[in-house]
Scaffold this motif. Structure first.
Motif, PDB file in Angstrom:
ATOM      1  N   SER A 113      73.011  21.866  71.287  1.00 60.28           N
ATOM      2  CA  SER A 113      71.917  21.431  70.415  1.00 60.28           C
ATOM      3  C   SER A 113      70.747  22.409  70.474  1.00 60.28           C
ATOM      4  CB  SER A 113      71.439  20.036  70.812  1.00 60.28           C
ATOM      5  OG  SER A 113      72.455  19.091  70.631  1.00 60.28           O
ATOM      6  N   ARG A 114      70.526  22.994  71.626  1.00 61.81           N
ATOM      7  CA  ARG A 114      69.431  23.968  71.762  1.00 61.81           C
ATOM      8  C   ARG A 114      69.726  25.224  70.952  1.00 61.81           C
ATOM      9  NH1 ARG A 114      67.383  27.187  77.047  1.00 61.81           N
ATOM     10  NH2 ARG A 114      65.455  27.942  76.157  1.00 61.81           N
ATOM     11  N   GLU A 117      69.088  24.570  67.475  1.00 58.11           N
ATOM     12  CA  GLU A 117      67.671  24.265  67.292  1.00 58.11           C
ATOM     13  C   GLU A 117      67.420  22.824  66.842  1.00 58.11           C
ATOM     14  OE1 GLU A 117      65.992  27.241  64.773  1.00 58.11           O
ATOM     15  OE2 GLU A 117      66.482  28.861  66.157  1.00 58.11           O
ATOM     16  N   TYR A 118      68.184  21.885  67.437  1.00 58.27           N
ATOM     17  CA  TYR A 118      67.912  20.469  67.209  1.00 58.27           C
ATOM     18  C   TYR A 118      66.783  20.038  68.133  1.00 58.27           C
ATOM     19  CZ  TYR A 118      72.343  20.117  64.687  1.00 58.27           C
ATOM     20  OH  TYR A 118      73.359  20.278  63.803  1.00 58.27           O
ATOM     21  N   SER A 119      66.031  19.060  67.696  1.00 58.92           N
ATOM     22  CA  SER A 119      64.896  18.621  68.508  1.00 58.92           C
ATOM     23  C   SER A 119      65.310  17.693  69.645  1.00 58.92           C
ATOM     24  CB  SER A 119      63.872  17.912  67.620  1.00 58.92           C
ATOM     25  OG  SER A 119      64.449  16.760  67.037  1.00 58.92           O
ATOM     26  N   SER A 120      66.517  17.165  69.613  1.00 59.85           N
ATOM     27  CA  SER A 120      66.933  16.180  70.614  1.00 59.85           C
ATOM     28  C   SER A 120      67.591  16.806  71.836  1.00 59.85           C
ATOM     29  CB  SER A 120      67.909  15.193  69.983  1.00 59.85           C
ATOM     30  OG  SER A 120      69.087  15.856  69.596  1.00 59.85           O
ATOM     31  N   TRP A 121      67.560  18.117  71.974  1.00 59.29           N
ATOM     32  CA  TRP A 121      68.267  18.737  73.081  1.00 59.29           C
ATOM     33  C   TRP A 121      67.637  18.412  74.427  1.00 59.29           C
ATOM     34  CZ3 TRP A 121      66.419  22.347  76.540  1.00 59.29           C
ATOM     35  CH2 TRP A 121      65.215  22.967  76.227  1.00 59.29           C
ATOM     36  N   LYS A 122      66.319  18.201  74.458  1.00 53.53           N
ATOM     37  CA  LYS A 122      65.651  17.889  75.721  1.00 53.53           C
ATOM     38  C   LYS A 122      66.058  16.517  76.239  1.00 53.53           C
ATOM     39  CE  LYS A 122      61.660  20.751  74.707  1.00 53.53           C
ATOM     40  NZ  LYS A 122      60.242  20.792  74.377  1.00 53.53           N
ATOM     41  N   THR A 166      68.155   5.799  70.483  1.00 48.65           N
ATOM     42  CA  THR A 166      68.901   6.507  69.446  1.00 48.65           C
ATOM     43  C   THR A 166      69.090   5.647  68.209  1.00 48.65           C
ATOM     44  OG1 THR A 166      70.079   7.759  71.128  1.00 48.65           O
ATOM     45  CG2 THR A 166      71.061   7.705  68.939  1.00 48.65           C
ATOM     46  N   LYS A 169      65.510   5.189  66.441  1.00 47.79           N
ATOM     47  CA  LYS A 169      64.897   6.397  65.919  1.00 47.79           C
ATOM     48  C   LYS A 169      65.481   6.777  64.569  1.00 47.79           C
ATOM     49  CE  LYS A 169      65.445  10.695  67.694  1.00 47.79           C
ATOM     50  NZ  LYS A 169      65.454  11.702  68.749  1.00 47.79           N
ATOM     51  N   THR A 171      66.982   9.082  61.821  1.00 50.05           N
ATOM     52  CA  THR A 171      67.796  10.285  61.913  1.00 50.05           C
ATOM     53  C   THR A 171      67.292  11.316  60.925  1.00 50.05           C
ATOM     54  OG1 THR A 171      69.346   9.346  60.331  1.00 50.05           O
ATOM     55  CG2 THR A 171      69.855   9.056  62.653  1.00 50.05           C
ATOM     56  N   GLU A 172      67.407  12.582  61.319  1.00 53.41           N
ATOM     57  CA  GLU A 172      66.962  13.675  60.477  1.00 53.41           C
ATOM     58  C   GLU A 172      68.096  14.199  59.602  1.00 53.41           C
ATOM     59  OE1 GLU A 172      65.466  16.481  63.219  1.00 53.41           O
ATOM     60  OE2 GLU A 172      63.855  15.189  63.912  1.00 53.41           O
TER      61      GLU A 172
END
Length: 177
Positions: A113-114, A117-122, A166, A169, A171-172
């Motif tokens: 995911s990183r 460049e997804y925002s949920s990787w953290k 999840t 939230k 979804t994008e």
């Protein structure tokens, strides 16, 4: 995810949180609840895969692998049913391997995911690290099933809270299903 699927996911997660809290309150009974959850979860998952194969996957390319997966999962569940009377260290080692594998999978998903460049990787990385740390702590406390059961219950609660976040939230990505 449809509204009905979100409601089912939230209700399932609340049930898992309640089971996790019961396991923390009564760790001696929680160990057997943990084994039962793992057994039934694998059995239900295998049956769902089998139903999916006979209803849809056998007509798809690579559908035969779904049949093999379902057979392996059902056999694993039946093997775990025979482990109910086994030594607790054997059961704990199987659970530790399962939790550590799930942690590694979440960490690998976070790295993928990183790169995308997804925002949920953290959040995925944190989830994977928590699972991996729980597996390592359970490895140190393998002789004490009470502490290991409490740690696994914490892992269940973390997973359920993550599922609730999840499902709530937005979804994008537009899912086609």
């Amino acid at each position: 995810m449809s509204k009905f699927q979100k409601i089912v996911s939230i209700l399932k997660s609340i049930l898992i949180i309640i089971i996790g809290l019961l396991m923390i309150i009564s760790p001696s009974d929680g160990f057997f609840i943990l084994i039962l959850i793992l057994q039934l979860g694998l059995l239900i998952s295998g049956i769902k895969l089998l139903v999916y194969y006979f209803s849809m996957a056998r007509y798809k390319v690579g559908g035969l692998s779904t049949l093999y997966k379902s057979i392996i999962v059902i056999d694993s569940a039946l093997l775990l049913f025979s482990f109910s009377t086994a030594h607790p260290k054997l059961i704990m080692s199987l659970l530790i391997i399962t939790i550590a594998f799930e942690g590694v999978v979440y960490i690998m998903k976070a790295m993928k995911s990183r790169t995308l460049e997804y925002s949920s990787w953290k959040a995925q990385l944190l989830h994977g690290l928590i699972y991996f740390i729980i597996a390592i702590l359970c490895l140190f406390f393998m002789d004490n099933t009470t502490i290991s059961t409490i740690l696994f219950a914490i892992g269940l609660i973390v997973s359920a809270v993550s599922d609730i976040i999840t499902s709530v939230k937005k979804t994008e990505i537009i899912y086609i299903g």
